[in-house]
Design a protein around this motif. Structure first.
Motif, PDB file in Angstrom:
ATOM      1  N   ALA A 259      -1.561   3.277   3.990  1.00 57.86           N
ATOM      2  CA  ALA A 259      -1.980   2.097   4.731  1.00 57.86           C
ATOM      3  C   ALA A 259      -3.361   1.654   4.260  1.00 57.86           C
ATOM      4  O   ALA A 259      -4.303   2.455   4.251  1.00 57.86           O
ATOM      5  N   ALA A 260      -3.459   0.398   3.905  1.00 58.92           N
ATOM      6  CA  ALA A 260      -4.730  -0.148   3.438  1.00 58.92           C
ATOM      7  C   ALA A 260      -5.446  -0.853   4.577  1.00 58.92           C
ATOM      8  O   ALA A 260      -4.814  -1.407   5.478  1.00 58.92           O
ATOM      9  N   SER A 261      -6.759  -0.836   4.509  1.00 54.18           N
ATOM     10  CA  SER A 261      -7.568  -1.468   5.557  1.00 54.18           C
ATOM     11  C   SER A 261      -7.745  -2.974   5.307  1.00 54.18           C
ATOM     12  O   SER A 261      -8.321  -3.671   6.141  1.00 54.18           O
ATOM     13  N   VAL A 262      -7.234  -3.436   4.149  1.00 59.07           N
ATOM     14  CA  VAL A 262      -7.289  -4.855   3.829  1.00 59.07           C
ATOM     15  C   VAL A 262      -5.913  -5.301   3.345  1.00 59.07           C
ATOM     16  O   VAL A 262      -5.028  -4.476   3.122  1.00 59.07           O
TER      17      VAL A 262
ATOM     18  N   ARG B 199       6.644  -1.667  -1.058  1.00 59.01           N
ATOM     19  CA  ARG B 199       5.444  -2.165  -0.383  1.00 59.01           C
ATOM     20  C   ARG B 199       5.843  -3.155   0.699  1.00 59.01           C
ATOM     21  O   ARG B 199       6.796  -3.914   0.534  1.00 59.01           O
ATOM     22  N   ASP B 200       5.092  -3.114   1.790  1.00 58.62           N
ATOM     23  CA  ASP B 200       5.272  -4.069   2.876  1.00 58.62           C
ATOM     24  C   ASP B 200       3.938  -4.794   3.017  1.00 58.62           C
ATOM     25  O   ASP B 200       3.008  -4.288   3.647  1.00 58.62           O
ATOM     26  N   ASN B 201       3.848  -5.943   2.414  1.00 60.16           N
ATOM     27  CA  ASN B 201       2.573  -6.668   2.420  1.00 60.16           C
ATOM     28  C   ASN B 201       2.157  -7.072   3.833  1.00 60.16           C
ATOM     29  O   ASN B 201       0.963  -7.150   4.132  1.00 60.16           O
ATOM     30  N   ALA B 202       3.111  -7.319   4.705  1.00 59.75           N
ATOM     31  CA  ALA B 202       2.780  -7.715   6.078  1.00 59.75           C
ATOM     32  C   ALA B 202       2.094  -6.580   6.829  1.00 59.75           C
ATOM     33  O   ALA B 202       1.287  -6.827   7.730  1.00 59.75           O
TER      34      ALA B 202
END
Length: 114
Positions: A22-25, A70-73
């Protein structure tokens, strides 16, 4: 930017695990997101990557067993690992090139053992 890897653990040979990063941005425009692994005494190696186009790459030795998505949302990258073997045991790290800067997650330990 922080990348938080999770989902590691102990699994029996032949089992499956799904790792999450999980990315913070936002990762919607991230050029590259990937998973690497490093076993004790070995070099870190790339196990899967996904470009912002959705194109995926895997080393030949892992094709068919590992799947990156990847799930960009949700700003999250996943690594589905099936038919796990003891030699898949390692610390798995996620990596992302966001705004042309590479970032590393903290790693999550995967142990494949009976």
């Amino acid at each position: 930017v922080q990348l938080q890897a999770s989902g590691g653990g102990l699994v029996q040979p032949g089992g499956s695990l799904r790792l999450s990063c999980a990315a913070s941005v936002s990762i919607a425009t991230a050029m590259f997101m990937g998973w690497y692994r490093q076993a004790p005494g070995k070099q870190r190696e790339l196990v899967a990557s996904i470009a912002n186009s959705g194109r995926t790459t895997y080393p030949d030795s892992l094709k068919g067993r590992f799947t990156i998505s990847r799930d960009n949302a949700k700003n999250t990258v996943y690594l589905q690992m099936n038919s796990l073997k003891p030699e898949d045991s390692a610390v798995y790290y996620c990596n992302g090139v966001i705004m042309s800067i590479p970032y590393w997650g903290q790693g999550t330990l995967v142990t494949v053992s009976s």
